[in-house]
Scaffold this motif. Structure first.
Motif, short mmCIF file in Angstrom:
data_model
loop_
_atom_site.label_atom_id
_atom_site.label_comp_id
_atom_site.label_asym_id
_atom_site.label_seq_id
_atom_site.Cartn_x
_atom_site.Cartn_y
_atom_site.Cartn_z
N GLN A 46 -1.05 -10.69 5.26
CA GLN A 46 0.07 -11.51 4.79
C GLN A 46 -0.42 -12.83 4.22
N HIS A 80 -1.97 -12.35 0.58
CA HIS A 80 -1.13 -11.45 -0.27
C HIS A 80 -0.93 -12.52 -1.59
N GLN A 101 -0.54 2.66 5.63
CA GLN A 101 0.42 3.37 4.94
C GLN A 101 1.69 2.42 4.82
N GLN A 102 2.29 1.82 5.85
CA GLN A 102 3.29 0.76 5.72
C GLN A 102 3.03 -0.30 4.58
N ALA A 103 1.99 -0.91 4.62
CA ALA A 103 1.79 -1.98 3.53
C ALA A 103 1.69 -1.23 2.34
N SER A 104 1.21 0.05 2.21
CA SER A 104 0.74 0.56 0.68
C SER A 104 2.33 0.57 0.19
N ILE A 105 3.31 0.99 0.55
CA ILE A 105 4.71 0.96 -0.02
C ILE A 105 5.36 -0.29 -0.14
N GLU A 106 5.11 -1.37 0.87
CA GLU A 106 5.88 -2.66 0.79
C GLU A 106 5.02 -3.33 -0.27
N PHE A 107 3.78 -3.21 -0.53
CA PHE A 107 3.04 -4.08 -1.49
C PHE A 107 2.85 -3.68 -2.80
N PRO A 155 4.92 -2.80 -5.14
CA PRO A 155 5.71 -3.61 -6.41
C PRO A 155 4.76 -4.82 -6.73
N ASP A 156 3.99 -5.05 -5.77
CA ASP A 156 3.16 -6.58 -6.23
C ASP A 156 1.89 -6.14 -6.95
N THR A 205 -3.23 4.90 -3.17
CA THR A 205 -3.06 4.10 -2.33
C THR A 205 -2.48 4.74 -0.93
#
Length: 248
Positions: A110, A113, A154-160, A162-163, A223
């Protein structure tokens, strides 16, 4: 153009090995550790920048992030691994394991980021463990925390995504470090281990090589992965069972 990497737990062991490899790869490395003297010693050896950073302390994480204007690679290597049976572990110890091994990764992801997103192709590599995939007596809280840390990847890979930030993990097997009381010096050969298919324990450099790949452009389409680096140990459990079940 200088690119910057930050490694938590870089004062010794796997973290220092990773910081050294990233320095060799051309990064200017922020060597961070909860022990400021260890962080400074690592920075002096590598020509990096030392930062005191306790990943279990949200204020410490925020303060460190405020001192890092640019960042291309974040490696969350800090972790603790107490040996304690589930029936005897205290609530305080259990919470501390998760605060360092799971929440610490989240807080750092966080906090850093914005810098990673500004880089345009930032990379995060979190150090998990083969214990996330297989239980062992006495390390229940550690194994559970590393399993949670693996899912966090895994969770962060899909949320991040787009950035423009890739998030991966490295799951070490048995590594010779100060934490295991069998650290190897530079140039030393790792200890032989007949029940590991590749025939030896790992050194920090074995983990650092995989981190180097995941941080590089060569892994630009990778990723959400947690790569097990254990010399084949988890695939060899049946051979170990056959050995221990044979009569003396």
């Amino acid at each position: 153009m200088t690119r910057y990497a930050l490694v938590t737990g870089a004062g010794q062991g796997i973290g220092f090995g990773i910081a050294k490899r990233l320095t060799d790869d051309g990064y200017h490395v922020y060597t961070t550790d909860y022990d400021e003297e260890l962080a400074k010693a690592a920075a002096q050896k590598l020509g990096g920048t030392a930062l005191q950073l306790d990943v279990g302390n949200p204020e410490s994480v925020k303060a460190a992030a405020a001192k890092v204007p640019e960042l291309a690679v974040l490696v969350n290597s800090a972790g603790i691994y107490p040996w304690s049976p589930l029936l005897s572990i205290s609530v305080e110890e259990f919470d501390r394991v998760f605060s360092i091994n799971v929440r610490g990764n989240l807080l750092c992801m966080q906090a850093f980021h914005p810098q990673l997103a500004a880089d345009g192709k930032g990379a995060i590599v979190n150090i998990t463990s083969m214990s996330a995939l297989a239980p062992a007596v006495g390390v229940g809280s550690y194994a559970a925390s590393k399993a949670a840390a693996a899912m966090l990847i895994q969770q962060a890979s899909i949320e991040f995504a787009p950035d423009g930030i890739r998030v991966n993990g490295v799951a070490p097997g048995s590594v010779q470090t100060e934490g295991t009381n069998r650290a190897i010096k530079e140039g030393d050969e790792p200890q032989k281990a007949p029940f590991i298919p590749l025939g030896r324990l790992a050194g920090p450099a074995d983990m650092a090589s995989v981190v180097s790949f995941l941080a590089s452009d060569d892994a630009g389409y990778v990723t959400g992965q947690n790569i097990v680096v254990d010399g084949g140990f988890l695939n060899n459990t049946f051979a170990l069972y056959r050995h221990v079940s044979q009569p003396a």
